[in-house]
Enzyme design. Structure first.
Site, PDB file in Angstrom:
ATOM      1  N   GLY A   1       0.775  -1.239   0.000  1.00 49.02           N
ATOM      2  CA  GLY A   1       0.000   0.000   0.000  1.00 49.02           C
ATOM      3  C   GLY A   1       0.804   1.285   0.000  1.00 49.02           C
ATOM      4  O   GLY A   1       0.342   2.307  -0.500  1.00 49.02           O
TER       5      GLY A   1
ATOM      6  N   ASP B   1       0.749   3.288   4.705  1.00 47.66           N
ATOM      7  CA  ASP B   1      -0.302   3.904   3.892  1.00 47.66           C
ATOM      8  C   ASP B   1      -1.403   4.489   4.778  1.00 47.66           C
ATOM      9  O   ASP B   1      -1.687   5.677   4.733  1.00 47.66           O
ATOM     10  CB  ASP B   1      -0.861   2.917   2.857  1.00 47.66           C
ATOM     11  CG  ASP B   1      -1.358   1.605   3.458  1.00 47.66           C
ATOM     12  OD1 ASP B   1      -1.220   1.391   4.677  1.00 47.66           O
ATOM     13  OD2 ASP B   1      -1.886   0.774   2.697  1.00 47.66           O
TER      14      ASP B   1
ATOM     15  N   ASP C   1      -5.428   2.473  10.899  1.00 51.13           N
ATOM     16  CA  ASP C   1      -6.813   2.434  11.366  1.00 51.13           C
ATOM     17  C   ASP C   1      -6.797   2.124  12.862  1.00 51.13           C
ATOM     18  O   ASP C   1      -6.750   3.031  13.697  1.00 51.13           O
ATOM     19  CB  ASP C   1      -7.584   1.401  10.538  1.00 51.13           C
ATOM     20  CG  ASP C   1      -9.052   1.311  10.915  1.00 51.13           C
ATOM     21  OD1 ASP C   1      -9.488   2.078  11.795  1.00 51.13           O
ATOM     22  OD2 ASP C   1      -9.770   0.476  10.333  1.00 51.13           O
TER      23      ASP C   1
ATOM     24  N   LYS D   1      -6.666   7.302  10.856  1.00 50.76           N
ATOM     25  CA  LYS D   1      -7.976   7.453  11.480  1.00 50.76           C
ATOM     26  C   LYS D   1      -7.748   7.817  12.933  1.00 50.76           C
ATOM     27  O   LYS D   1      -6.692   7.505  13.494  1.00 50.76           O
ATOM     28  CB  LYS D   1      -8.754   6.135  11.368  1.00 50.76           C
ATOM     29  CG  LYS D   1      -8.983   5.750   9.920  1.00 50.76           C
ATOM     30  CD  LYS D   1     -10.060   4.703   9.732  1.00 50.76           C
ATOM     31  CE  LYS D   1     -10.294   4.526   8.242  1.00 50.76           C
ATOM     32  NZ  LYS D   1     -11.109   3.394   7.855  1.00 50.76           N
TER      33      LYS D   1
ATOM     34  N   PHE E   1     -14.016   3.382   3.086  1.00 50.86           N
ATOM     35  CA  PHE E   1     -12.870   2.623   2.599  1.00 50.86           C
ATOM     36  C   PHE E   1     -12.258   3.373   1.432  1.00 50.86           C
ATOM     37  O   PHE E   1     -12.941   3.693   0.467  1.00 50.86           O
ATOM     38  CB  PHE E   1     -13.314   1.221   2.179  1.00 50.86           C
ATOM     39  CG  PHE E   1     -12.173   0.282   1.949  1.00 50.86           C
ATOM     40  CD1 PHE E   1     -11.502  -0.286   3.024  1.00 50.86           C
ATOM     41  CD2 PHE E   1     -11.748  -0.012   0.659  1.00 50.86           C
ATOM     42  CE1 PHE E   1     -10.433  -1.148   2.822  1.00 50.86           C
ATOM     43  CE2 PHE E   1     -10.668  -0.876   0.446  1.00 50.86           C
ATOM     44  CZ  PHE E   1     -10.018  -1.448   1.529  1.00 50.86           C
ATOM     45  N   VAL E   2     -10.963   3.667   1.536  1.00 50.15           N
ATOM     46  CA  VAL E   2     -10.331   4.469   0.492  1.00 50.15           C
ATOM     47  C   VAL E   2      -9.323   3.659  -0.318  1.00 50.15           C
ATOM     48  O   VAL E   2      -8.688   2.731   0.196  1.00 50.15           O
ATOM     49  CB  VAL E   2      -9.659   5.737   1.072  1.00 50.15           C
ATOM     50  CG1 VAL E   2     -10.705   6.734   1.548  1.00 50.15           C
ATOM     51  CG2 VAL E   2      -8.678   5.411   2.186  1.00 50.15           C
TER      52      VAL E   2
ATOM     53  N   ASP F   1      -5.224  -0.323  -2.213  1.00 52.31           N
ATOM     54  CA  ASP F   1      -6.043  -1.185  -3.066  1.00 52.31           C
ATOM     55  C   ASP F   1      -7.406  -1.484  -2.467  1.00 52.31           C
ATOM     56  O   ASP F   1      -7.643  -1.335  -1.274  1.00 52.31           O
ATOM     57  CB  ASP F   1      -5.326  -2.521  -3.293  1.00 52.31           C
ATOM     58  CG  ASP F   1      -5.482  -3.462  -2.099  1.00 52.31           C
ATOM     59  OD1 ASP F   1      -5.094  -3.058  -0.979  1.00 52.31           O
ATOM     60  OD2 ASP F   1      -6.009  -4.571  -2.277  1.00 52.31           O
TER      61      ASP F   1
ATOM     62  N   ARG G   1      -4.856   0.683  -7.263  1.00 51.58           N
ATOM     63  CA  ARG G   1      -3.613   1.253  -6.728  1.00 51.58           C
ATOM     64  C   ARG G   1      -3.071   2.350  -7.637  1.00 51.58           C
ATOM     65  O   ARG G   1      -2.344   3.237  -7.203  1.00 51.58           O
ATOM     66  CB  ARG G   1      -2.538   0.164  -6.582  1.00 51.58           C
ATOM     67  CG  ARG G   1      -2.852  -0.907  -5.558  1.00 51.58           C
ATOM     68  CD  ARG G   1      -1.604  -1.770  -5.321  1.00 51.58           C
ATOM     69  NE  ARG G   1      -1.906  -3.027  -4.653  1.00 51.58           N
ATOM     70  CZ  ARG G   1      -1.970  -3.189  -3.345  1.00 51.58           C
ATOM     71  NH1 ARG G   1      -1.762  -2.173  -2.532  1.00 51.58           N
ATOM     72  NH2 ARG G   1      -2.223  -4.367  -2.820  1.00 51.58           N
TER      73      ARG G   1
HETATM   74  P1  5GP Z   1      -4.910  -1.310  11.221  1.00 53.34           P
HETATM   75  O1  5GP Z   1      -4.081  -2.484  11.634  1.00 53.34           O
HETATM   76  O2  5GP Z   1      -4.300   0.008  11.605  1.00 53.34           O
HETATM   77  O3  5GP Z   1      -6.328  -1.412  11.708  1.00 53.34           O
HETATM   78  O4  5GP Z   1      -5.061  -1.399   9.641  1.00 53.34           O
HETATM   79  C1  5GP Z   1      -4.087  -0.911   8.795  1.00 53.34           C
HETATM   80  C2  5GP Z   1      -4.085  -1.630   7.466  1.00 53.34           C
HETATM   81  O5  5GP Z   1      -5.416  -1.971   7.037  1.00 53.34           O
HETATM   82  C3  5GP Z   1      -3.535  -0.691   6.407  1.00 53.34           C
HETATM   83  O6  5GP Z   1      -2.129  -0.820   6.278  1.00 53.34           O
HETATM   84  C4  5GP Z   1      -4.296  -1.136   5.168  1.00 53.34           C
HETATM   85  O7  5GP Z   1      -3.617  -2.223   4.572  1.00 53.34           O
HETATM   86  C5  5GP Z   1      -5.634  -1.624   5.687  1.00 53.34           C
HETATM   87  N1  5GP Z   1      -6.672  -0.551   5.639  1.00 53.34           N
HETATM   88  C6  5GP Z   1      -7.314   0.026   6.681  1.00 53.34           C
HETATM   89  N2  5GP Z   1      -8.207   0.954   6.249  1.00 53.34           N
HETATM   90  C7  5GP Z   1      -8.126   0.953   4.894  1.00 53.34           C
HETATM   91  C8  5GP Z   1      -8.805   1.707   3.849  1.00 53.34           C
HETATM   92  O8  5GP Z   1      -9.667   2.575   4.042  1.00 53.34           O
HETATM   93  N3  5GP Z   1      -8.417   1.418   2.559  1.00 53.34           N
HETATM   94  C9  5GP Z   1      -7.472   0.472   2.258  1.00 53.34           C
HETATM   95  N4  5GP Z   1      -7.183   0.293   0.967  1.00 53.34           N
HETATM   96  N5  5GP Z   1      -6.821  -0.238   3.211  1.00 53.34           N
HETATM   97  C10 5GP Z   1      -7.160  -0.001   4.506  1.00 53.34           C
END
Ligand code: 5GP
Length: 171
Positions: free
Chosen positions: A40, A96, A99, A127, A148-149, A155, A161
């Site tokens: 990402g 990238d 969350d 976030k 979701f972006v 992706d 991408r």
């Molecule tokens: P976390 O472990 O912080 O909850 O999630 C992080 C990972 O989830 C990011 O590196 C990404 O791969 C994926 N992710 C979380 N939110 C999004 C989103 O809105 N779009 C995309 N494409 N990936 C996301």
């Protein structure tokens, strides 16, 4: 699937330039390795390193989250490790989107165990961290848009991408 551009390429370019200058001003001098998280962050990493006006090396860490692609479990599989040791080097980890912060926490623990001189994090999008689960982010590009972006490296089921801006994906 309908796409709606929420951060245009020109706004990303302006912010990346600012981040590069901020990173150069705040990171200690000495050997720097910028570590991009695949896949990402590949485009963000490519742009960001060109905005950091100092000597550095670039490396990548390939990761895959288990489970549903849109919900993080925090369990991360390393699919491709760094190409060189980071002991004694300043490390900037480039993500990238953060969350829950679970993926990032796992990666920080992994890298910290290898003895870098310092470890900083730059996320393109973040976030708001849920209470009690905050991971310190040193540099953030933008607050993550709702939903979701995709695009600019991010992706949706491996697609999108190559979109130059950040887009919200409406199911
Ligand atoms: P976390 O472990 O912080 O909850 O999630 C992080 C990972 O989830 C990011 O590196 C990404 O791969 C994926 N992710 C979380 N939110 C999004 C989103 O809105 N779009 C995309 N494409 N990936 C996301």
């Amino acid at each position: 699937m309908p796409l709606h551009e929420v951060i245009p390429p020109a706004a990303i370019a302006r912010r990346v330039a600012e981040l590069g200058a901020e990173i150069d001003a705040r990171l200690p001098g000495g050997p720097l390795t910028v570590v991009g998280v695949l896949r990402g962050a590949f485009i963000f990493t490519a742009d960001l390193v060109r905005a950091i006006p100092r000597e550095l090396t670039v490396d990548f860490l390939g990761v895959r989250s288990y489970g549903d692609a849109t919900v993080s479990s925090g369990v991360v599989e390393i699919t491709s490790d760094l190409g060189a040791p980071i002991a004694g080097r300043h490390v900037l980890l480039v993500e990238d989107i953060v969350d829950t912060g679970l993926t990032l926490r796992y990666l920080l623990d992994l890298l910290r165990a290898r003895g870098p001189a310092s470890l900083h994090v730059c996320a393109l999008l973040a976030k708001p961290a849920p209470a009690g689960n905050a991971v310190a982010l040193d540099f953030v590009g933008f607050p993550a848009p709702d939903g979701f972006v995709v695009g600019y490296g991010l992706d949706g089921r491996q697609l999108y991408r190559n979109l130059p801006g950040i887009n919200r994906l409406a199911e």
